[in-house]
Design an enzyme around this catalytic site. Structure first.
Site, PDB file in Angstrom:
ATOM      1  N   ASN A   1       0.979  -2.155  -0.718  1.00 19.53           N
ATOM      2  CA  ASN A   1      -0.108   0.201   0.141  1.00 19.53           C
ATOM      3  C   ASN A   1       0.945   1.425  -0.043  1.00 19.53           C
ATOM      4  OD1 ASN A   1      -2.419  -1.617  -0.243  1.00 19.53           O
ATOM      5  ND2 ASN A   1      -2.827  -1.799   2.266  1.00 19.53           N
TER       6      ASN A   1
ATOM      7  N   ILE B   1      -7.995   6.804   3.463  1.00 18.59           N
ATOM      8  CA  ILE B   1      -8.186   5.440   4.287  1.00 18.59           C
ATOM      9  C   ILE B   1      -7.633   4.429   4.333  1.00 18.59           C
ATOM     10  CG2 ILE B   1      -9.956   3.467   4.237  1.00 18.59           C
ATOM     11  CD1 ILE B   1     -11.672   5.969   2.809  1.00 18.59           C
ATOM     12  N   SER B   2      -6.389   4.518   3.258  1.00 19.97           N
ATOM     13  CA  SER B   2      -5.573   2.971   3.151  1.00 19.97           C
ATOM     14  C   SER B   2      -4.788   2.849   3.868  1.00 19.97           C
ATOM     15  CB  SER B   2      -4.705   3.127   1.430  1.00 19.97           C
ATOM     16  OG  SER B   2      -5.507   3.554   0.725  1.00 19.97           O
ATOM     17  N   ASN B   3      -5.086   1.810   4.557  1.00 20.06           N
ATOM     18  CA  ASN B   3      -3.770   1.388   5.661  1.00 20.06           C
ATOM     19  C   ASN B   3      -2.547   0.699   5.553  1.00 20.06           C
ATOM     20  OD1 ASN B   3      -5.432   1.061   8.784  1.00 20.06           O
ATOM     21  ND2 ASN B   3      -6.446  -0.459   7.300  1.00 20.06           N
TER      22      ASN B   3
ATOM     23  N   ASP C   1     -13.489   4.667  13.621  1.00 18.65           N
ATOM     24  CA  ASP C   1     -12.825   3.884  15.035  1.00 18.65           C
ATOM     25  C   ASP C   1     -14.276   4.960  16.134  1.00 18.65           C
ATOM     26  OD1 ASP C   1     -10.963   2.183  14.729  1.00 18.65           O
ATOM     27  OD2 ASP C   1      -9.520   4.533  14.157  1.00 18.65           O
TER      28      ASP C   1
ATOM     29  N   HIS D   1      -4.598   4.652  14.397  1.00 15.13           N
ATOM     30  CA  HIS D   1      -5.563   3.273  13.808  1.00 15.13           C
ATOM     31  C   HIS D   1      -4.994   2.552  13.777  1.00 15.13           C
ATOM     32  CE1 HIS D   1      -9.236   1.997  11.643  1.00 15.13           C
ATOM     33  NE2 HIS D   1      -7.942   1.960  10.571  1.00 15.13           N
TER      34      HIS D   1
HETATM   35  N1  NAD Z   1      -8.453   3.809   7.427  1.00 15.42           N
HETATM   36  C1  NAD Z   1      -9.974   2.742   7.745  1.00 15.42           C
HETATM   37  O1  NAD Z   1     -10.957   3.008   8.673  1.00 15.42           O
HETATM   38  C2  NAD Z   1      -9.998   1.707   7.130  1.00 15.42           C
HETATM   39  C3  NAD Z   1     -11.032   0.833   7.348  1.00 15.42           C
HETATM   40  C4  NAD Z   1     -11.188  -0.349   6.424  1.00 15.42           C
HETATM   41  C5  NAD Z   1     -10.284  -0.420   5.509  1.00 15.42           C
HETATM   42  N2  NAD Z   1      -9.388  -0.215   5.510  1.00 15.42           N
HETATM   43  C6  NAD Z   1      -8.195   0.049   4.425  1.00 15.42           C
HETATM   44  O2  NAD Z   1      -8.099   0.147   2.945  1.00 15.42           O
HETATM   45  C7  NAD Z   1      -7.755  -0.567   2.379  1.00 15.42           C
HETATM   46  C8  NAD Z   1      -9.233  -0.832   0.730  1.00 15.42           C
HETATM   47  O3  NAD Z   1      -9.881  -1.784   1.704  1.00 15.42           O
HETATM   48  P1  NAD Z   1     -10.921  -2.726   0.633  1.00 15.42           P
HETATM   49  O4  NAD Z   1     -12.006  -3.394   1.830  1.00 15.42           O
HETATM   50  O5  NAD Z   1     -11.954  -1.533  -0.211  1.00 15.42           O
HETATM   51  O6  NAD Z   1      -9.811  -3.313  -0.480  1.00 15.42           O
HETATM   52  P2  NAD Z   1     -10.451  -4.062  -1.648  1.00 15.42           P
HETATM   53  O7  NAD Z   1      -9.665  -4.871  -2.240  1.00 15.42           O
HETATM   54  O8  NAD Z   1     -12.195  -3.965  -1.988  1.00 15.42           O
HETATM   55  O9  NAD Z   1     -10.041  -3.090  -3.262  1.00 15.42           O
HETATM   56  C9  NAD Z   1      -8.730  -1.901  -3.084  1.00 15.42           C
HETATM   57  C10 NAD Z   1      -8.865  -1.220  -4.008  1.00 15.42           C
HETATM   58  O10 NAD Z   1      -8.238  -0.368  -4.665  1.00 15.42           O
HETATM   59  C11 NAD Z   1      -7.685  -0.792  -5.971  1.00 15.42           C
HETATM   60  N3  NAD Z   1      -6.878  -0.363  -6.603  1.00 15.42           N
HETATM   61  C12 NAD Z   1      -5.123  -0.919  -6.082  1.00 15.42           C
HETATM   62  N4  NAD Z   1      -3.954  -0.683  -6.403  1.00 15.42           N
HETATM   63  C13 NAD Z   1      -4.351   0.962  -7.130  1.00 15.42           C
HETATM   64  C14 NAD Z   1      -3.836   2.119  -7.731  1.00 15.42           C
HETATM   65  N5  NAD Z   1      -2.894   2.218  -7.375  1.00 15.42           N
HETATM   66  N6  NAD Z   1      -4.738   2.545  -7.836  1.00 15.42           N
HETATM   67  C15 NAD Z   1      -5.847   2.729  -7.853  1.00 15.42           C
HETATM   68  N7  NAD Z   1      -6.727   1.914  -7.119  1.00 15.42           N
HETATM   69  C16 NAD Z   1      -5.715   0.750  -7.343  1.00 15.42           C
HETATM   70  C17 NAD Z   1      -8.326  -1.987  -6.177  1.00 15.42           C
HETATM   71  O11 NAD Z   1      -8.492  -2.650  -7.333  1.00 15.42           O
HETATM   72  C18 NAD Z   1      -9.331  -2.360  -5.400  1.00 15.42           C
HETATM   73  O12 NAD Z   1     -10.830  -2.010  -6.730  1.00 15.42           O
HETATM   74  C19 NAD Z   1      -7.532  -1.337   2.756  1.00 15.42           C
HETATM   75  O13 NAD Z   1      -5.951  -0.470   3.008  1.00 15.42           O
HETATM   76  C20 NAD Z   1      -7.558  -1.318   4.267  1.00 15.42           C
HETATM   77  O14 NAD Z   1      -6.659  -2.068   4.562  1.00 15.42           O
HETATM   78  C21 NAD Z   1      -8.715   1.551   6.097  1.00 15.42           C
HETATM   79  O1  LMR Z   2      -9.057  -3.580  10.580  1.00 14.25           O
HETATM   80  C1  LMR Z   2      -8.636  -3.947   8.970  1.00 14.25           C
HETATM   81  O2  LMR Z   2      -7.592  -4.234   8.997  1.00 14.25           O
HETATM   82  C2  LMR Z   2      -9.652  -2.523   8.302  1.00 14.25           C
HETATM   83  C3  LMR Z   2     -10.201  -1.207   9.227  1.00 14.25           C
HETATM   84  O3  LMR Z   2      -8.390  -0.188   9.219  1.00 14.25           O
HETATM   85  C4  LMR Z   2     -10.183  -1.333  10.355  1.00 14.25           C
HETATM   86  O4  LMR Z   2     -10.508  -0.590  11.025  1.00 14.25           O
HETATM   87  O5  LMR Z   2     -11.708  -2.070   9.847  1.00 14.25           O
END
Ligand code: NAD
Ligand code: LMR
Length: 356
Positions: free
Chosen positions: A137, A160-162, A193, A220
Site C-alpha cells: 500500500n 483511508i488506505s492502511n 473508530d 488507527h
Molecule cells: N482507515 C480505515 O478505517 C480503514 C477501514 C477499512 C479498510 N481500510 C483500508 O482500505 C483499503 C481498501 O480496502 P478494501 O476492502 O476496499 O480493499 P479492496 O481490495 O476491496 O479494494 C481496493 C481497491 O483498490 C484498487 N487499487 C489497487 N491499486 C490501486 C491503484 N494503484 N490505484 C487505484 N486503485 C487501486 C483495487 O483495484 C481495488 O478495487 C485497505 O488498505 C484497507 O486496509 C481502512
Molecule cells: O482492520 C482492518 O484491517 C481494516 C480497518 O482498518 C478497520 O479498522 O476495520
C-alpha cells in the site's frame, strides 16, 4: 428525410448505452450535456474516489452520489471502474459521474478536484496486522499522492488506505517533496473508530448511538486507537471491567470484522458509511459551515509526535483547528504512552519510505 434534432438526441441517448462507459464519457451527447451541467456551475464540490471499484470504493461511491454537496464525482481504479461508473451513473441524483481506468487516466481523474478520497490498496486477512499491508500500500499511496500534488494540490485529501499511521506520513512526504504540502488538507480517516466507539458505548449505556459522543485519539491500529471514555457525552461513568471491555473492543473492531469475513477482506460497508460521514463533514467545512468537528489523524502539535489523531475543526481550508486532548484519567494516560510508542515507529517507517 432528415431525422429531427429531437430524434438525433434520442438515438444518441440509446447509442450511449451501447458503448463502453469510458467512450460514453467522451462522446455521447447525453454526457456532453451532463458535462455542461457540471461546468455550468451546478452548486457543489468536485470529489474523486481513488480505488472506487473496491470493497469500500463501491458503496462509498454510491453514497457520495447521493450526497447533495457533490456536483461532480470522479471514480478512478486500476480495474472495473467503467462498470461501477455505468452502474452508479444511472442513479437519479444531482452529481455528474465520470469514470477513469488505470494510471494513464489518473491525471484526468484528479484535475480540478476539491476533495480526494483514497480507499485504494489491499485489505488484511486473518492473522495479519495493518502494518503487514505496508509493502504494497505504501507504493500505491505514493503514486496517487504524486498525482494529487501535480493535478489538484489544493484538494483536501481523505486517506483511508492502511496502515493509516504510516500512509499519512508517506503522503505528507510526497507533498513536501513536490512543494505542495499543506498540513490542514491531509486528513487520515479514523472515523470508523469513532463510529464503533459510539456503537459499543451506546450498547453498554442502553442509549441510541446517535446520542453518544466518544473522542477517539492516537492513531488507527491496535493500541494506538485510544478511546477517551472519561470524556463520553452524555457524561457517565464506567466500571473498570466496562472500561477494559470497551477499550479492547474498540481497539480490535477491525480484527473482529477481518476474522468474521474469514479471508474475504476487512470492513467495507461500515467503512464506507464512516468515510461518507467524514467526507460530508469535510465538504460542510469547505462550504463554510461553523462548528464542524470530527476526529482525524493529522499533522499535529498535540503531542511530541509529528502526527496524531484528535478532534479537529473542519473549515474552508481543511483542518483549521486541532483540539488538545483534554483531561485524561490514569487508565488513559497509560494507554497514551503505549499508543505514542507504537505510533512513533509507524510514522518513522512512513517517512523513511519516501526519504530513503
Ligand atoms: N482507515 C480505515 O478505517 C480503514 C477501514 C477499512 C479498510 N481500510 C483500508 O482500505 C483499503 C481498501 O480496502 P478494501 O476492502 O476496499 O480493499 P479492496 O481490495 O476491496 O479494494 C481496493 C481497491 O483498490 C484498487 N487499487 C489497487 N491499486 C490501486 C491503484 N494503484 N490505484 C487505484 N486503485 C487501486 C483495487 O483495484 C481495488 O478495487 C485497505 O488498505 C484497507 O486496509 C481502512
Ligand atoms: O482492520 C482492518 O484491517 C481494516 C480497518 O482498518 C478497520 O479498522 O476495520
Amino acid at each position: 428525410m432528415q431525422p429531427s434534432s429531437e430524434a438525433n438526441q434520442r438515438i444518441a441517448r440509446i447509442s450511449a448505452h451501447l458503448y463502453p462507459p469510458n467512450l460514453q464519457m467522451e462522446e455521447s451527447s447525453v454526457l456532453r450535456r451532463a458535462n455542461c451541467r457540471a461546468k455550468g456551475g451546478a452548486p457543489g464540490f468536485k470529489v474523486a474516489i481513488l480505488g472506487a471499484a473496491g470493497g469500500i470504493g463501491q458503496p462509498l461511491s454510491m453514497l457520495m452520489k447521493i450526497n447533495p454537496l457533490v456536483s461532480v464525482l470522479h471514480l478512478y481504479d486500476v480495474v472495473n471502474s467503467p462498470g461501477v461508473t455505468a452502474d452508479i451513473s444511472h442513479m437519479d441524483t444531482g452529481a455528474v459521474v465520470r469514470g477513469f481506468l488505470g494510471q494513464p487516466q489518473l491525471e484526468s481523474a484528479l484535475t480540478g478536484m476539491d476533495l480526494v478520497i483514497i480507499p485504494a490498496g489491499v485489505p488484511r486477512k486473518p492473522g495479519m496486522t495493518r502494518d503487514d499491508l505496508f509493502n504494497i500500500n505504501a507504493g500505491i499511496v505514493r503514486t496517487l499522492c504524486e498525482g494529487i500534488a501535480k493535478c489538484c494540490p489544493k484538494a483536501v485529501v481523505n486517506l483511508i488506505s492502511n496502515p493509516v499511521n504510516s500512509t499519512v506520513p508517506i503522503a505528507a512526504e510526497v507533498f513536501k517533496k513536490a512543494g505542495t504540502f499543506d498540513p490542514k488538507r491531509l486528513l487520515g480517516v479514523t472515523m470508523l473508530d469513532v463510529v464503533r466507539a459510539k456503537t459499543f458505548v451506546a450498547e453498554v449505556l442502553g442509549l441510541d448511538p446517535r446520542e453518544v459522543d466518544v473522542p477517539v485519539v492516537g492513531g488507527h491500529a491496535g493500541v494506538t486507537i485510544l478511546p477517551l471514555l472519561s470524556q463520553v457525552k452524555p457524561p457517565c461513568s464506567f466500571t473498570p471491567q466496562e472500561t477494559e471491555y470497551l477499550t479492547n473492543r474498540i481497539q480490535n473492531g477491525g480484527t473482529e470484522v477481518v476474522e468474521a469475513k474469514a479471508g474475504t477482506g476487512s470492513a467495507t460497508l461500515s467503512m464506507a458509511y464512516a468515510a461518507v460521514k467524514f467526507a460530508d463533514a469535510c465538504l460542510r467545512g469547505l462550504r463554510g459551515d461553523a462548528g464542524v468537528v470530527e476526529c482525524s489523524f493529522v499533522a499535529s502539535e498535540v503531542t511530541e509526535l509529528p502526527f496524531f489523531a484528535s478532534k479537529v475543526r473542519l473549515g474552508r481550508t481543511g483542518a483549521e483547528e486541532i483540539f488538545q486532548l483534554g483531561p485524561l484519567n490514569e487508565y488513559e494516560r497509560v494507554g497514551l504512552e503505549k499508543a505514542k510508542k507504537e505510533l512513533a515507529a509507524s510514522i518513522a517507517k512512513g517517512i523513511s519510505f519516501i526519504r530513503k
